[in-house]
Design a protein around this motif. Structure first.
Motif, PDB file in Angstrom:
ATOM      1  N   LEU A 187       0.815  -1.214   0.000  1.00 42.03           N
ATOM      2  CA  LEU A 187       0.000   0.000   0.000  1.00 42.03           C
ATOM      3  C   LEU A 187       0.844   1.257   0.000  1.00 42.03           C
ATOM      4  CD1 LEU A 187      -1.440   0.680   3.541  1.00 42.03           C
ATOM      5  CD2 LEU A 187      -0.012  -1.293   3.109  1.00 42.03           C
ATOM      6  N   VAL A 188       0.374   2.225  -0.775  1.00 39.94           N
ATOM      7  CA  VAL A 188       0.966   3.559  -0.759  1.00 39.94           C
ATOM      8  C   VAL A 188       0.470   4.213   0.519  1.00 39.94           C
ATOM      9  CG1 VAL A 188       1.220   5.739  -1.967  1.00 39.94           C
ATOM     10  CG2 VAL A 188       0.925   3.631  -3.274  1.00 39.94           C
ATOM     11  N   ALA A 189       1.376   4.391   1.483  1.00 40.46           N
ATOM     12  CA  ALA A 189       0.957   4.715   2.848  1.00 40.46           C
ATOM     13  C   ALA A 189       1.142   6.178   3.240  1.00 40.46           C
ATOM     14  CB  ALA A 189       1.716   3.826   3.838  1.00 40.46           C
ATOM     15  N   ASP A 190       1.422   7.042   2.267  1.00 36.88           N
ATOM     16  CA  ASP A 190       1.591   8.463   2.615  1.00 36.88           C
ATOM     17  C   ASP A 190       0.371   9.290   2.217  1.00 36.88           C
ATOM     18  OD1 ASP A 190       2.038   8.158  -0.108  1.00 36.88           O
ATOM     19  OD2 ASP A 190       3.619   9.670  -0.199  1.00 36.88           O
ATOM     20  N   GLN A 191      -0.770   8.631   2.065  1.00 37.37           N
ATOM     21  CA  GLN A 191      -2.007   9.354   1.779  1.00 37.37           C
ATOM     22  C   GLN A 191      -2.353  10.266   2.959  1.00 37.37           C
ATOM     23  OE1 GLN A 191      -3.500   9.092  -1.091  1.00 37.37           O
ATOM     24  NE2 GLN A 191      -3.148   7.071  -1.932  1.00 37.37           N
ATOM     25  N   SER A 192      -2.993  11.380   2.655  1.00 40.48           N
ATOM     26  CA  SER A 192      -3.388  12.324   3.698  1.00 40.48           C
ATOM     27  C   SER A 192      -4.908  12.343   3.827  1.00 40.48           C
ATOM     28  CB  SER A 192      -2.895  13.741   3.360  1.00 40.48           C
ATOM     29  OG  SER A 192      -3.304  14.660   4.340  1.00 40.48           O
ATOM     30  N   PRO A 193      -5.450  12.024   5.014  1.00 41.89           N
ATOM     31  CA  PRO A 193      -6.908  12.029   5.189  1.00 41.89           C
ATOM     32  C   PRO A 193      -7.475  13.445   5.136  1.00 41.89           C
ATOM     33  CG  PRO A 193      -5.822  11.686   7.293  1.00 41.89           C
ATOM     34  CD  PRO A 193      -4.750  11.628   6.246  1.00 41.89           C
ATOM     35  N   LYS A 194      -8.733  13.557   4.764  1.00 42.54           N
ATOM     36  CA  LYS A 194      -9.405  14.850   4.748  1.00 42.54           C
ATOM     37  C   LYS A 194      -9.599  15.344   6.182  1.00 42.54           C
ATOM     38  CE  LYS A 194     -11.917  13.870   0.467  1.00 42.54           C
ATOM     39  NZ  LYS A 194     -13.253  13.725  -0.168  1.00 42.54           N
ATOM     40  N   ALA A 195      -9.855  16.636   6.306  1.00 38.34           N
ATOM     41  CA  ALA A 195      -9.988  17.237   7.638  1.00 38.34           C
ATOM     42  C   ALA A 195     -11.040  16.532   8.481  1.00 38.34           C
ATOM     43  CB  ALA A 195     -10.319  18.727   7.508  1.00 38.34           C
ATOM     44  N   GLY A 196     -12.116  16.082   7.836  1.00 32.51           N
ATOM     45  CA  GLY A 196     -13.184  15.422   8.562  1.00 32.51           C
ATOM     46  C   GLY A 196     -12.796  14.066   9.120  1.00 32.51           C
ATOM     47  N   ARG A 197     -11.767  13.456   8.544  1.00 35.21           N
ATOM     48  CA  ARG A 197     -11.320  12.141   8.990  1.00 35.21           C
ATOM     49  C   ARG A 197      -9.979  12.187   9.702  1.00 35.21           C
ATOM     50  NH1 ARG A 197     -11.208   7.697   4.617  1.00 35.21           N
ATOM     51  NH2 ARG A 197     -10.956   6.478   6.526  1.00 35.21           N
ATOM     52  N   ALA A 198      -9.311  13.313   9.666  1.00 37.33           N
ATOM     53  CA  ALA A 198      -7.973  13.421  10.258  1.00 37.33           C
ATOM     54  C   ALA A 198      -8.041  13.242  11.769  1.00 37.33           C
ATOM     55  CB  ALA A 198      -7.354  14.769   9.911  1.00 37.33           C
ATOM     56  N   GLN A 199      -7.216  12.357  12.273  1.00 37.35           N
ATOM     57  CA  GLN A 199      -7.203  12.086  13.707  1.00 37.35           C
ATOM     58  C   GLN A 199      -5.786  11.867  14.239  1.00 37.35           C
ATOM     59  OE1 GLN A 199      -9.588   8.702  14.799  1.00 37.35           O
ATOM     60  NE2 GLN A 199      -9.235   8.956  16.986  1.00 37.35           N
ATOM     61  N   TYR A 200      -4.971  11.199  13.418  1.00 42.52           N
ATOM     62  CA  TYR A 200      -3.617  10.863  13.841  1.00 42.52           C
ATOM     63  C   TYR A 200      -2.608  11.785  13.156  1.00 42.52           C
ATOM     64  CZ  TYR A 200      -6.222   6.685  15.097  1.00 42.52           C
ATOM     65  OH  TYR A 200      -7.158   5.815  15.619  1.00 42.52           O
ATOM     66  N   PHE A 201      -1.685  12.323  13.948  1.00 47.61           N
ATOM     67  CA  PHE A 201      -0.696  13.262  13.405  1.00 47.61           C
ATOM     68  C   PHE A 201       0.715  12.852  13.811  1.00 47.61           C
ATOM     69  CE2 PHE A 201      -4.518  15.688  13.018  1.00 47.61           C
ATOM     70  CZ  PHE A 201      -4.304  16.622  12.006  1.00 47.61           C
ATOM     71  N   THR A 202       1.596  12.805  12.811  1.00 48.74           N
ATOM     72  CA  THR A 202       3.015  12.608  13.065  1.00 48.74           C
ATOM     73  C   THR A 202       3.782  13.747  12.413  1.00 48.74           C
ATOM     74  OG1 THR A 202       4.858  11.032  12.957  1.00 48.74           O
ATOM     75  CG2 THR A 202       3.481  11.235  10.987  1.00 48.74           C
ATOM     76  N   ASN A 203       5.089  13.805  12.633  1.00 49.56           N
ATOM     77  CA  ASN A 203       5.907  14.825  11.985  1.00 49.56           C
ATOM     78  C   ASN A 203       6.381  14.315  10.631  1.00 49.56           C
ATOM     79  OD1 ASN A 203       5.831  17.036  13.595  1.00 49.56           O
ATOM     80  ND2 ASN A 203       7.876  16.810  14.456  1.00 49.56           N
ATOM     81  N   PHE A 204       6.174  15.129   9.611  1.00 53.82           N
ATOM     82  CA  PHE A 204       6.674  14.827   8.273  1.00 53.82           C
ATOM     83  C   PHE A 204       7.299  16.104   7.760  1.00 53.82           C
ATOM     84  CE2 PHE A 204       5.674  13.762   3.635  1.00 53.82           C
ATOM     85  CZ  PHE A 204       6.702  12.830   3.541  1.00 53.82           C
ATOM     86  N   PHE A 205       8.609  16.114   7.597  1.00 50.89           N
ATOM     87  CA  PHE A 205       9.370  17.320   7.283  1.00 50.89           C
ATOM     88  C   PHE A 205       9.136  18.393   8.353  1.00 50.89           C
ATOM     89  CE2 PHE A 205       9.436  15.284   3.115  1.00 50.89           C
ATOM     90  CZ  PHE A 205      10.762  15.477   2.741  1.00 50.89           C
ATOM     91  N   ASN A 206       9.156  17.953   9.604  1.00 50.43           N
ATOM     92  CA  ASN A 206       9.039  18.851  10.767  1.00 50.43           C
ATOM     93  C   ASN A 206       7.703  19.591  10.839  1.00 50.43           C
ATOM     94  OD1 ASN A 206      11.682  18.344  11.864  1.00 50.43           O
ATOM     95  ND2 ASN A 206      12.526  19.590  10.190  1.00 50.43           N
ATOM     96  N   VAL A 207       6.690  19.046  10.175  1.00 53.94           N
ATOM     97  CA  VAL A 207       5.358  19.642  10.198  1.00 53.94           C
ATOM     98  C   VAL A 207       4.364  18.584  10.692  1.00 53.94           C
ATOM     99  CG1 VAL A 207       3.523  20.715   8.846  1.00 53.94           C
ATOM    100  CG2 VAL A 207       5.920  21.152   8.266  1.00 53.94           C
ATOM    101  N   PRO A 208       3.509  18.901  11.682  1.00 53.24           N
ATOM    102  CA  PRO A 208       2.478  17.954  12.096  1.00 53.24           C
ATOM    103  C   PRO A 208       1.600  17.582  10.895  1.00 53.24           C
ATOM    104  CG  PRO A 208       2.660  19.716  13.696  1.00 53.24           C
ATOM    105  CD  PRO A 208       3.493  20.131  12.511  1.00 53.24           C
ATOM    106  N   SER A 209       1.558  16.308  10.568  1.00 47.49           N
ATOM    107  CA  SER A 209       0.897  15.864   9.349  1.00 47.49           C
ATOM    108  C   SER A 209      -0.100  14.755   9.646  1.00 47.49           C
ATOM    109  CB  SER A 209       1.946  15.358   8.349  1.00 47.49           C
ATOM    110  OG  SER A 209       2.949  16.335   8.112  1.00 47.49           O
ATOM    111  N   ALA A 210      -1.296  14.888   9.092  1.00 48.38           N
ATOM    112  CA  ALA A 210      -2.331  13.874   9.289  1.00 48.38           C
ATOM    113  C   ALA A 210      -1.979  12.617   8.512  1.00 48.38           C
ATOM    114  CB  ALA A 210      -3.681  14.423   8.833  1.00 48.38           C
TER     115      ALA A 210
END
Length: 303
Positions: A187-210
């Motif tokens: 699976l291509v695992a770097d998909q970004s969820p929409k705001a309505g589904r965003a729940q989990y955040f990690t750092n990606f290029f030093n930016v909090p990313s859903a």
């Protein structure tokens, strides 16, 4: 209307798939000129993403990367079409895996496996790996709205006998398969969820990313091995891949360990070849401010 458009365009795609690569890449160059200079397809989105990821780069460097990334995007599209008319021998010559034995040893032991990769280099030609792996391969994908075009792309991706599973069905299929067979889920695992589904955040290029944590959840629940697929572009039309072990047993990992390791490995890969990442997708469209759910932060964000 969509059906008419498909039947009009399909003969053109078929012809392109039979052309020699030098001509195919001339067509890609033409598409690039139209896409970047005439249509300006997501030009500002691409530049904005690159600025976020590489804040120290000046505007000249950002523009250069935006152009190269758009050109690579056109190459990926034309290569997908070209694969319709390519033999397995030709594709395996252009998309090489350096260490398939690393995961095949797990297949012999009947151990299920999850392989995570990003929109880097040639994510479309990963289907070639199905022919060198001893696993039953399930490729997780997001269906297109145009059914006929979606069916065409599915048939292209199934060329090496992998089974495609729509994202909405992925969890159910994975839960069932890991209990009944030695299966590999790609699976291509770097998909970004929409705001309505965003729940989990990690750092990606030093930016909090859903991000999505589905792969980690399945791996932990079923004690599944997890690998990262590093894809490097050697030159135009040639790629090299390598399996990188994230964990041999997801059930023994800490919370966020799998997801964070994946994004760390992907970020390191992108830094080496930033021009070959798909910057046109809105990676940071969901933020801590616009999400509508209770947020869970990765330890990388909390540091």
């Amino acid at each position: 209307m969509k059906a008419v458009a498909f039947y009009l365009i399909y003969p053109i795609l078929w012809i392109i798939s039979r052309l020699p690569f030098p001509i195919v890449y001339l067509i890609s160059d033409f598409f690039y000129f139209i896409t970047y200079y005439i249509l300006g397809y997501r030009k500002e989105v691409i530049k904005s993403n690159i600025r976020i990821a590489f804040p120290k780069k000046n505007e000249k460097e950002i523009t250069r990367l935006a152009k190269k990334s758009t050109q690579h995007f056109c190459d990926i599209f034309i290569e997908m079409i070209k694969s319709m008319g390519m033999s397995k021998k030709s594709m395996k010559k252009r998309f090489i895996c350096t260490n398939p034995e690393m995961v095949n040893v797990l297949a012999k032991a009947k151990k299920p496996l999850i392989v995570m990769f990003g929109h880097q280099a040639s994510y479309e030609w990963t289907m070639v790996l199905d022919d060198v792996l001893d696993y039953k391969v399930y490729a997780i994908y997001k269906p297109l709205k145009n059914k006929r075009l979606n069916d065409l792309i599915v048939n292209i991706r199934k060329k090496f006998n992998s089974e495609l599973v729509a994202m909405r069905e992925a969890t159910a299929v994975m839960n069932k398969s890991v209990q009944t067979e030695a299966a590999l889920f790609a699976l291509v695992a770097d998909q970004s969820p929409k705001a309505g589904r965003a729940q989990y955040f990690t750092n990606f290029f030093n930016v909090p990313s859903a991000v999505f944590k589905g792969a980690e959840r399945i791996a932990k629940e079923h004690h599944t091995a997890v690998f990262f697929l590093r894809i490097t572009k050697v030159k135009r039309g040639y790629y090299e891949t390598e399996f990188v072990n994230i964990t041999s047993n997801g059930g023994e990992t800490k919370d966020w360990e799998i997801t964070d390791t994946f994004f760390q490995l992907l970020e390191e890969q992108i830094i080496k070849q930033p021009e070959y990442y798909l910057w046109s997708h809105k990676r940071w469209k969901s933020t801590l401010e616009n999400t509508k759910r209770a947020v869970e932060l990765s330890p990388r964000v909390q540091q």
